[in-house]
Design a protein around this motif. Structure first.
Motif, short mmCIF file in Angstrom:
data_model
loop_
_atom_site.label_atom_id
_atom_site.label_comp_id
_atom_site.label_asym_id
_atom_site.label_seq_id
_atom_site.Cartn_x
_atom_site.Cartn_y
_atom_site.Cartn_z
N THR A 99 0.83 -1.21 0.00
CA THR A 99 0.00 0.00 0.00
C THR A 99 0.86 1.26 0.00
OG1 THR A 99 -1.70 -1.24 1.20
CG2 THR A 99 -1.90 1.16 1.20
N LEU A 100 1.91 1.26 0.82
CA LEU A 100 2.80 2.43 0.86
C LEU A 100 3.48 2.65 -0.49
CD1 LEU A 100 4.48 2.02 4.38
CD2 LEU A 100 2.56 3.50 3.73
N LEU A 101 3.87 1.56 -1.15
CA LEU A 101 4.48 1.69 -2.48
C LEU A 101 3.47 2.27 -3.47
CD1 LEU A 101 6.47 -1.65 -2.45
CD2 LEU A 101 7.50 0.59 -2.86
N ASP A 102 2.24 1.80 -3.41
CA ASP A 102 1.21 2.26 -4.34
C ASP A 102 0.91 3.75 -4.18
OD1 ASP A 102 0.97 -0.16 -5.50
OD2 ASP A 102 -0.92 -0.71 -4.53
N TYR A 103 1.01 4.25 -2.94
CA TYR A 103 0.66 5.64 -2.70
C TYR A 103 1.87 6.56 -2.57
CZ TYR A 103 -4.18 4.36 -2.61
OH TYR A 103 -5.42 3.91 -3.01
N THR A 217 -10.53 -5.24 4.46
CA THR A 217 -10.20 -5.65 3.10
C THR A 217 -9.07 -4.77 2.58
OG1 THR A 217 -11.73 -4.09 2.07
CG2 THR A 217 -12.63 -6.25 2.70
N PRO A 218 -8.34 -5.24 1.58
CA PRO A 218 -7.29 -4.38 1.01
C PRO A 218 -7.84 -3.03 0.56
CG PRO A 218 -6.96 -6.63 0.30
CD PRO A 218 -8.28 -6.61 1.03
N LYS A 219 -9.05 -3.02 0.03
CA LYS A 219 -9.62 -1.73 -0.41
C LYS A 219 -9.86 -0.79 0.78
CE LYS A 219 -13.34 0.52 -2.94
NZ LYS A 219 -13.38 1.61 -1.95
N MET A 220 -10.38 -1.35 1.86
CA MET A 220 -10.60 -0.51 3.05
C MET A 220 -9.28 0.10 3.52
SD MET A 220 -13.16 -3.02 5.17
CE MET A 220 -13.03 -2.14 6.72
N PHE A 221 -8.23 -0.71 3.46
CA PHE A 221 -6.92 -0.24 3.91
C PHE A 221 -6.38 0.82 2.95
CE2 PHE A 221 -2.32 -1.10 4.93
CZ PHE A 221 -2.40 -0.74 6.26
N ARG A 222 -6.51 0.54 1.67
CA ARG A 222 -6.02 1.48 0.66
C ARG A 222 -6.77 2.81 0.75
NH1 ARG A 222 -3.33 -0.18 -3.84
NH2 ARG A 222 -4.54 1.24 -5.11
N ASP A 223 -8.04 2.76 1.06
CA ASP A 223 -8.84 3.99 1.15
C ASP A 223 -8.29 4.94 2.22
OD1 ASP A 223 -10.45 3.17 -0.90
OD2 ASP A 223 -12.14 2.58 0.38
N VAL A 224 -7.79 4.36 3.32
CA VAL A 224 -7.21 5.20 4.37
C VAL A 224 -5.99 5.94 3.82
CG1 VAL A 224 -6.03 5.18 6.61
CG2 VAL A 224 -8.06 3.75 6.25
N PHE A 225 -5.13 5.22 3.11
CA PHE A 225 -3.91 5.85 2.61
C PHE A 225 -4.19 6.75 1.41
CE2 PHE A 225 -2.27 2.71 5.42
CZ PHE A 225 -1.17 3.33 5.97
N ALA A 226 -5.24 6.47 0.68
CA ALA A 226 -5.63 7.39 -0.39
C ALA A 226 -6.02 8.75 0.21
CB ALA A 226 -6.80 6.80 -1.19
N ARG A 227 -6.72 8.70 1.34
CA ARG A 227 -7.10 9.94 2.01
C ARG A 227 -5.86 10.69 2.54
NH1 ARG A 227 -11.34 12.12 5.23
NH2 ARG A 227 -10.61 14.24 5.68
N VAL A 228 -4.94 9.94 3.12
CA VAL A 228 -3.70 10.57 3.61
C VAL A 228 -2.93 11.18 2.45
CG1 VAL A 228 -1.49 10.17 4.76
CG2 VAL A 228 -3.54 8.98 5.57
N ARG A 229 -2.83 10.42 1.37
CA ARG A 229 -2.10 10.92 0.19
C ARG A 229 -2.72 12.21 -0.33
NH1 ARG A 229 2.76 10.26 -1.22
NH2 ARG A 229 2.46 12.33 -0.44
N ALA A 230 -4.03 12.23 -0.40
CA ALA A 230 -4.71 13.44 -0.89
C ALA A 230 -4.46 14.62 0.04
CB ALA A 230 -6.21 13.16 -1.01
N ASP A 231 -4.48 14.37 1.34
CA ASP A 231 -4.27 15.45 2.29
C ASP A 231 -2.83 15.95 2.30
OD1 ASP A 231 -6.91 15.27 2.96
OD2 ASP A 231 -6.59 14.26 4.89
#
Ligand code: SF4
Length: 233
Positions: A99-103, A217-231
């Protein structure tokens, strides 16, 4: 659904920290830290059984200048306790580092070993409890004993503006480290708590148990980091 609550920041957290890496005084426990007798005994027993493992308080990973801090629960027996790097070598690390690599919070290739060359970008990873606890269950007194190291880690990150707490224990200990009442920022997956210039993001822990049972789920986890990335864009 994301919730946002507003909580007071601790003015003490605004004080400047020295530059440098990897550690400031007070951020990393001694290899033979004696503060938790049960965990120290478990550590010694594991050293006797697995002499090639790390078997010590696991230091934070990543530069203190990062804007993001991820706080986990504690080292896994055959993960960080074995390898010496947070979330490295067990299932939780597979999901976290992917997830960290993706974001864009890491670069390189995660190969589940501390010499894989993986580097964190603008990010640091630590744990609420630095020594591996039996059955992954630290006792309240152990979480409390280890909190000064978490507090020091937070206080010596001068650019810190986002903290991701993985699980309720990490959330609660981070709140205490920040000087915030639990009732002001209840844990919930996907919740975001505003704390002055910082935000605390909650996620269920990325453990094998939570993913196998569908709690996370992986999506639930990714959604958290997507929010962090956006912020943090
Ligand atoms: S968990 Fe933390 S406080 Fe307890 S023995 Fe390990 S390093 Fe020391």
């Amino acid at each position: 659904m994301t919730t946002i609550s507003t909580i007071e920041d601790d003015p003490a957290l605004g004080r400047p920290a020295s530059a440098g890496t990897p550690a400031f005084p007070g951020t990393e426990p001694d290899r033979n830290c004696p503060l938790c007798p049960r965990l120290a005994a478990f550590r010694e027993a594991t050293r006797a059984r697995e002499a090639k493992w790390f078997n010590a308080p696991v230091p934070s990973f990543g530069h203190p200048d990062g804007r993001l801090l991820i706080v986990g629960l504690a080292p896994g027996l055959q993960g960080a306790n074995r390898t010496g790097r947070p979330f490295t070598g067990d299932f939780a690390g597979d999901l976290l580092y992917a997830t960290l690599l993706d974001y864009g919070f890491a670069k390189g290739i995660y190969q589940a070993r501390p010499d894989d060359g993986l580097a964190l970008i603008d990010c640091r990873i630590s744990n609420a409890v630095r020594c591996v606890p039996p059955q992954n269950k630290p006792q309240p007194s152990e979480i409390k004993s280890c909190r000064p190291f978490l507090s020091a880690t937070i206080e010596t990150m001068p650019r810190l503006c986002a903290i991701v707490a993985l699980g309720r224990v990490a959330h609660e200990s981070t709140l205490k480290a920040l000087g915030i009442r639990s009732s002001a920022a209840p844990f919930a997956h996907g919740a975001v708590h505003q704390a002055g210039v910082r935000k605390l993001y909650d996620s269920y822990h990325c453990s094998r148990y939570n993913t196998n049972t569908g709690v996370l789920t992986p999506k639930m986890f990714r959604d958290v980091f997507a929010r962090v990335r956006a912020d943090l864009a």
